[in-house]
Every structure is written in structure tokens, then in C-alpha cells.
Design an enzyme around this catalytic site. Structure first.
Site, short mmCIF file in Angstrom:
data_model
loop_
_atom_site.label_atom_id
_atom_site.label_comp_id
_atom_site.label_asym_id
_atom_site.label_seq_id
_atom_site.Cartn_x
_atom_site.Cartn_y
_atom_site.Cartn_z
N THR A 176 0.83 -1.21 0.04
CA THR A 176 0.01 -0.09 -0.08
C THR A 176 1.02 1.30 0.14
OG1 THR A 176 -1.74 -1.07 1.24
CG2 THR A 176 -1.47 1.37 1.47
N THR A 227 -0.70 1.99 6.96
CA THR A 227 -0.47 0.55 6.23
C THR A 227 -0.51 -0.50 7.09
OG1 THR A 227 0.79 -0.45 4.56
CG2 THR A 227 2.15 1.21 6.11
N GLY A 228 -1.13 -1.70 6.68
CA GLY A 228 -1.12 -2.96 7.53
C GLY A 228 -2.52 -3.56 7.25
N GLY A 230 -5.67 -3.87 7.34
CA GLY A 230 -6.60 -2.84 7.67
C GLY A 230 -7.93 -3.02 8.52
N1 ASP Z 1 -4.10 -1.47 4.55
C1 ASP Z 1 -4.28 -2.30 3.50
C2 ASP Z 1 -5.71 -2.94 3.61
O1 ASP Z 1 -5.99 -3.49 4.59
C3 ASP Z 1 -3.25 -3.00 3.04
C4 ASP Z 1 -1.79 -2.68 3.27
O2 ASP Z 1 -1.66 -1.43 3.99
O3 ASP Z 1 -0.51 -3.38 2.73
O4 ASP Z 1 -5.95 -3.35 2.37
#
Ligand code: ASP
Length: 308
Positions: A176, A227-228, A230
Site C-alpha cells: 500500500t 498501512t497494514g 486494515g
Molecule cells: N491496509 C491495507 C488493507 O488492509 C493493506 C496494506 O496496507 O498493505 O487493505
């Protein structure tokens, strides 16, 4: 960190995950660092000429959306039904408002879609085919499905399906993307864009497009791009939680960021964020093995980082 001689600042992330040096060739690392650098210098250039924080974060994110290296725009990961679904948001600190799009399938740069929702619609978040349609009406470029699909992502999906998991973009292509900025007039903004998580249920909405979850901006306070995993950002309202700690309890930005990451971990999630305060201080913490990131050092030079 904050550049000494600048009245503005910008920082970005390209996703957090199980990033370990042995998974990458030096050529790949160079490619990632090159793209992070190009993206950050674009934002830096806009801000140095007096451009707005919103413009800077959008143009920075566009460069990463156009790169197949990151999980946003071109290079997005697959949902369980082998479709591509993209989410994005743009948060304006001056108005404390976000424009978001979710589950776009054809828009080349979802972040521009989010901007149009922010500026030209009466809504905070548009979804699915209607959002694709809205972006088309706004004159935004669309691409064929083939443009977004990469072999590598299909392989990731198959692997996730074999293990029966929904996963962060953990492979050798992560992330992301997001950026936060303070402009010369004191406005804060953030922009975030994602293809979501590999093998997620079709139609699932990410934190990336949701105000207070994976994105937030409020002038005189902070701009945040997360990011993470979500779903945990949404459940725990993490971006707003961080801003609230700063606003109501006077907790310094670094500490507030650490606390929300602890909360994320306790809840079973992982990830990171970039944030900038009203003075232009930047923080880029994460609780994963690494996070693609770039920022300006004290001397105003571009720094990039990937691993711990
Ligand atoms: N936060 C994003 C999601 O949950 C994924 C990511 O940050 O890589 O879709």
C-alpha cells in the site's frame, strides 16, 4: 525528523510487511529505492514552489500507483475471485474532511478519484461500479483489467489460497502507498492508496479509504497515512486514536504513534504509518520486519529505508 531550513515537509510509505533483505536482489532494492526517491522528490518539488500539501501527496502517490512494484494502482493484489479492487483516500487537514473511493476496478489512479470525491461530491466515500462510473464522469483515465494484473500477484493469490489465509502484501512486492505533507501555508494533508490484501473477500473495504482508520488529517495537529492489516485499523479507529491522543492528552506524536502500533499488535494486527505534525516533524514507525519509506533528513536530503 524535520529539515532545518524548510517551512514545509513530506514523507511517504510504500507499505509495511515481512520485508527481509534476503528476499531481494540488490537490483530490486535499487528499483524500490529509486521509485521511493522519485516519488518523494516530486512532492518536495511541489512544496518548495509553494504548492499545496494536497497536491504534493497526490502527485507523490500517483508515481507509486503507476509503478508495478507497489500494491496500489498498477500492481495491485488480487481478491479471492481473481479480481482487482482498489481503494484510496485524500484527507484535507484544513477542512478535516476525507474523500474516499473503494473497490475501483478500472481507474488508473484511484488517488485522483478520491480527490474528486473530496472536492466535487457531496459525499465522503463512493464504492464499486458507481465509484468507477463517477471517476469516468470526472474525466479520469481508465485502464483495461490487463493493465492492473501481474503474474506475480496471481501467484501470490494461489499461495494464499493454498494456505487459506488473507494476507498483507508480504511477498517480494509490498505495499500500500501513502504520503503526508505540511505545506508552506501550514496546511496538512495525507493520501493513501491500496490494492488491499491478497485473497480478501470480494467487496471488502480497507482502512485506506476510511477517515480515522487508515487516514486522518487535521491542521494544527497531524496528518497520518497507515498501512497494514486494515481490518484492525478499522476496528480500533487507529488513525483517529492517534490524533485524539495528541489533541486531548497532549501526547507527543512519536509516542502516540507507538501506542497505536502497540494497540494494533495487541489486537492481532501488524503494520506501520507515516505522520507529520504542524511543525513539520515526521515519524515513520512500524511493527513489521520492514516498511518501504522515504523522508527528508535534517539537511533536507532525501532518505529511503526498507528494512529495520
Ligand atoms: N491496509 C491495507 C488493507 O488492509 C493493506 C496494506 O496496507 O498493505 O487493505
Amino acid at each position: 525528523v524535520r529539515p532545518k531550513n524548510k517551512s514545509y515537509n513530506i514523507a511517504l510509505h510504500g507499505g509495511a510487511g515481512a520485508l527481509r533483505p534476503h528476499k531481494y536482489t540488490s537490483k530490486q532494492i535499487q528499483q524500490y529505492e529509486g521509485c521511493l526517491r522519485t516519488a518523494l522528490s516530486k512532492g518536495d518539488e511541489i512544496l518548495s514552489k509553494g504548492g499545496s500539501a494536497i497536491e504534493a501527496v497526490i502527485e507523490t502517490v500517483v508515481i507509486m500507483e503507476d509503478s508495478p512494484l507497489f500494491n496500489a494502482g498498477r500492481g495491485s493484489v488480487f481478491s479471492s475471485d481473481e479480481t482487482i479492487e482498489m481503494d484510496a483516500s485524500v484527507s484535507c487537514g484544513k477542512r478535516v474532511q476525507t474523500g474516499g473511493v473503494t473497490n475501483l476496478t478500472r481507474v488508473k489512479n484511484p488517488v485522483w478519484g478520491a480527490f474528486h470525491v473530496l472536492e466535487n461530491s457531496k459525499h465522503a466515500l463512493l464504492s464499486g461500479l458507481a465509484a468507477d462510473h463517477y471517476c469516468r464522469e470526472a474525466g479520469l483515465e481508465h485502464e483495461s483489467i490487463q493493465y492492473f494484473k501481474t503474474e506475480h500477484r496471481l501467484k501470490q493469490l494461489k499461495e494464499a489460497q493454498e494456505k487459506n489465509i488473507v494476507q498483507l502484501d508480504h511477498g517480494d512486492k509490498v505495499g500500500t502507498v501513502g504520503a503526508v505533507a505540511l505545506d508552506k501555508t501550514g496546511n496538512l494533508a495525507s493520501a493513501t492508496s491500496t490494492g488491499g490484501m491478497t485473497n480478501r473477500y470480494p467487496g471488502r473495504v480497507s482502512d485506506t479509504s476510511i477517515q480515522g482508520a487508515g487516514t486522518y488529517a487535521e491542521n494544527e495537529l497531524v496528518a497520518i497515512s497507515g498501512t497494514g492489516t486494515g481490518d484492525f485499523f478499522i476496528q480500533n479507529v487507529l488513525a483517529f486514536d492517534m490524533a485524539a491522543m495528541m489533541k486531548y492528552a497532549d501526547i507527543p506524536m512519536d509516542e502516540a504513534a507507538q501506542r497505536v502500533l502497540e494497540k494494533l499488535e495487541e489486537a492481532g494486527g501488524s503494520g506501520g504509518l507515516v505522520a507529520i505534525d504542524k511543525y513539520g516533524n515526521v515519524t515513520l514507525p512500524y511493527n513489521t520486519h520492514g516498511m518501504f519509506r522515504a523522508w527528508l533528513n535534517e539537511d533536507g536530503e532525501i532518505q529511503t529505508g526498507i528494512f529495520k
